[in-house]
Design an enzyme around this catalytic site. Structure first.
Site, PDB file in Angstrom:
ATOM      1  N   GLY A  65       5.784  63.612 -82.576  1.00  0.00           N
ATOM      2  CA  GLY A  65       6.261  64.492 -83.509  1.00  0.00           C
ATOM      3  C   GLY A  65       5.606  65.296 -84.668  1.00  0.00           C
ATOM      4  N   TRP A  76       3.274  67.560 -84.746  1.00  0.00           N
ATOM      5  CA  TRP A  76       3.300  68.930 -84.908  1.00  0.00           C
ATOM      6  C   TRP A  76       4.502  69.571 -85.481  1.00  0.00           C
ATOM      7  CZ3 TRP A  76      -0.033  72.046 -80.733  1.00  0.00           C
ATOM      8  CH2 TRP A  76      -1.388  71.621 -80.544  1.00  0.00           C
ATOM      9  N   ASP A 113       9.585  66.619 -74.776  1.00  0.00           N
ATOM     10  CA  ASP A 113       8.606  65.646 -74.296  1.00  0.00           C
ATOM     11  C   ASP A 113       9.224  64.761 -73.047  1.00  0.00           C
ATOM     12  OD1 ASP A 113       5.705  64.696 -75.643  1.00  0.00           O
ATOM     13  OD2 ASP A 113       6.623  63.365 -74.298  1.00  0.00           O
ATOM     14  N   ASP A 161      10.867  66.776 -68.497  1.00  0.00           N
ATOM     15  CA  ASP A 161       9.790  67.036 -67.827  1.00  0.00           C
ATOM     16  C   ASP A 161       9.727  68.630 -67.808  1.00  0.00           C
ATOM     17  OD1 ASP A 161       7.829  67.605 -65.974  1.00  0.00           O
ATOM     18  OD2 ASP A 161       8.189  65.434 -64.891  1.00  0.00           O
ATOM     19  N   ASP A 209       0.771  70.619 -76.800  1.00  0.00           N
ATOM     20  CA  ASP A 209      -0.414  69.819 -77.115  1.00  0.00           C
ATOM     21  C   ASP A 209      -0.166  68.741 -75.653  1.00  0.00           C
ATOM     22  OD1 ASP A 209      -2.395  68.488 -78.489  1.00  0.00           O
ATOM     23  OD2 ASP A 209      -0.960  67.263 -79.602  1.00  0.00           O
ATOM     24  N   LYS A 228      -3.370  72.993 -75.203  1.00  0.00           N
ATOM     25  CA  LYS A 228      -4.340  72.038 -74.991  1.00  0.00           C
ATOM     26  C   LYS A 228      -5.069  71.860 -73.734  1.00  0.00           C
ATOM     27  CE  LYS A 228      -3.849  67.504 -75.907  1.00  0.00           C
ATOM     28  NZ  LYS A 228      -4.030  66.787 -76.915  1.00  0.00           N
TER      29      LYS A 228
HETATM   30  C1  LIG Z   1      -1.071  64.198 -77.260  1.00  0.00           C
HETATM   31  S1  LIG Z   1       0.720  64.042 -77.191  1.00  0.00           S
HETATM   32  C2  LIG Z   1       1.449  65.153 -78.323  1.00  0.00           C
HETATM   33  C3  LIG Z   1       1.294  64.944 -79.632  1.00  0.00           C
HETATM   34  C4  LIG Z   1       2.131  65.668 -80.465  1.00  0.00           C
HETATM   35  N1  LIG Z   1       1.543  67.263 -80.708  1.00  0.00           N
HETATM   36  C5  LIG Z   1       2.156  65.258 -81.927  1.00  0.00           C
HETATM   37  O1  LIG Z   1       1.457  65.764 -82.879  1.00  0.00           O
HETATM   38  O2  LIG Z   1       2.707  64.380 -82.185  1.00  0.00           O
HETATM   39  C6  LIG Z   1       0.857  64.702 -75.500  1.00  0.00           C
HETATM   40  C7  LIG Z   1       2.499  64.645 -75.010  1.00  0.00           C
HETATM   41  O3  LIG Z   1       2.458  65.204 -73.983  1.00  0.00           O
HETATM   42  C8  LIG Z   1       3.613  64.677 -73.127  1.00  0.00           C
HETATM   43  N2  LIG Z   1       3.616  64.965 -71.672  1.00  0.00           N
HETATM   44  C9  LIG Z   1       2.927  64.886 -70.647  1.00  0.00           C
HETATM   45  N3  LIG Z   1       3.318  65.214 -69.555  1.00  0.00           N
HETATM   46  C10 LIG Z   1       4.631  65.867 -69.899  1.00  0.00           C
HETATM   47  C11 LIG Z   1       5.545  66.633 -69.181  1.00  0.00           C
HETATM   48  N4  LIG Z   1       5.175  66.674 -67.729  1.00  0.00           N
HETATM   49  N5  LIG Z   1       6.769  66.883 -69.678  1.00  0.00           N
HETATM   50  C12 LIG Z   1       6.595  66.806 -70.927  1.00  0.00           C
HETATM   51  N6  LIG Z   1       5.997  66.284 -71.863  1.00  0.00           N
HETATM   52  C13 LIG Z   1       4.942  65.557 -71.136  1.00  0.00           C
HETATM   53  C14 LIG Z   1       3.525  63.196 -73.495  1.00  0.00           C
HETATM   54  O4  LIG Z   1       4.659  62.430 -73.051  1.00  0.00           O
HETATM   55  C15 LIG Z   1       2.789  62.950 -74.671  1.00  0.00           C
HETATM   56  O5  LIG Z   1       3.738  62.820 -75.704  1.00  0.00           O
END
Ligand SMILES: C[S@@+](CC[C@H](N)C(=O)[O-])C[C@H]1O[C@@H](n2cnc3c(N)ncnc32)[C@H](O)[C@@H]1O
Length: 195
Positions: free
Chosen positions: A52, A54, A72, A89, A113, A153
């Protein structure tokens, strides 16, 4: 140790000191400094929003009147402000209908991200990242307002140039940016695209 070595974990320490949940916040802060994508009053859609940081950062800029939606696979602890959080998802039809129902208007900013669960095999992780980003681009075609900004990203690899080329045919301005807060050894970069 090289003379200009900067310990990357100072970002984690600083994030904690400032009350942010992840060091990723500094990547968005650098994107904001350079591209000024967030402005007071702008609604924000954030894909891959857990834990969270961002959202924590964006809400400070867009303010209490703007609506933010974070999505997420993982749950996200409450963040003060006008923020709706959904566990879904991004590939599921449910994700799309949740956004539509909760925010029928288009968004001036969409952030992603998103990162796949990494395998350590660079090309495999790159292809998973491309898949995530292709899904985000197709969602952005539905939910991003004209002249809106999209932040992606992406893990670089063999299909990166093709992905950027395709994006350039669909968006008017496409910039590739590597924030200083992104680890040097990481092959991630950010793309800022304007519709
Ligand atoms: C690097 S983290 C994000 C960090 C966030 N921007 C922050 O600042 O707190 C990447 C996120 O992408 C999510 N993610 C990956 N594949 C996903 C999907 N298919 N659907 C939803 N979220 C997904 C992961 O669960 C993870 O929490």
């Amino acid at each position: 140790m090289p003379k200009n070595f900067v310990p990357q974990d100072r970002y984690l320490k600083k994030a904690k000191e400032l009350g942010y949940r992840a060091r990723s916040v500094f990547k968005l802060a650098e994107i904001q400094d350079k591209f000024k994508i967030l402005k007071p009053g702008m609604d924000v859609l954030d894909f891959g929003a857990a834990p969270g940081s961002w959202l924590q950062y964006a809400v400070k800029i867009v303010g209490p009147k703007a609506e933010l939606i974070g999505l997420d696979l993982q749950s996200i602890e409450h963040i003060a402000g006008n923020i709706k959080i959904f566990v879904a998802d991004i590939f599921s039809p449910e994700a799309e209908s949740l956004i539509q129902k909760n925010h029928p208007a288009l968004f001036p900013v969409i952030l992603s991200d998103l990162a796949p669960a990494t395998s350590g095999a660079k090309e495999v992780d790159h292809l998973k990242s491309i898949e995530l980003n292709e899904r985000v681009v197709s969602l952005a075609e539905k939910f991003l307002a004209p002249h809106g900004n999209l932040v992606l990203k992406i893990f670089q690899g063999g299909d990166f140039d093709g992905f950027v080329k395709n994006l350039k045919s669909r968006f008017s301005r496409v910039a590739v940016f590597k924030p200083k807060a992104s680890r040097d050894r990481s092959f991630e970069v950010y793309i800022i695209a304007r519709k």
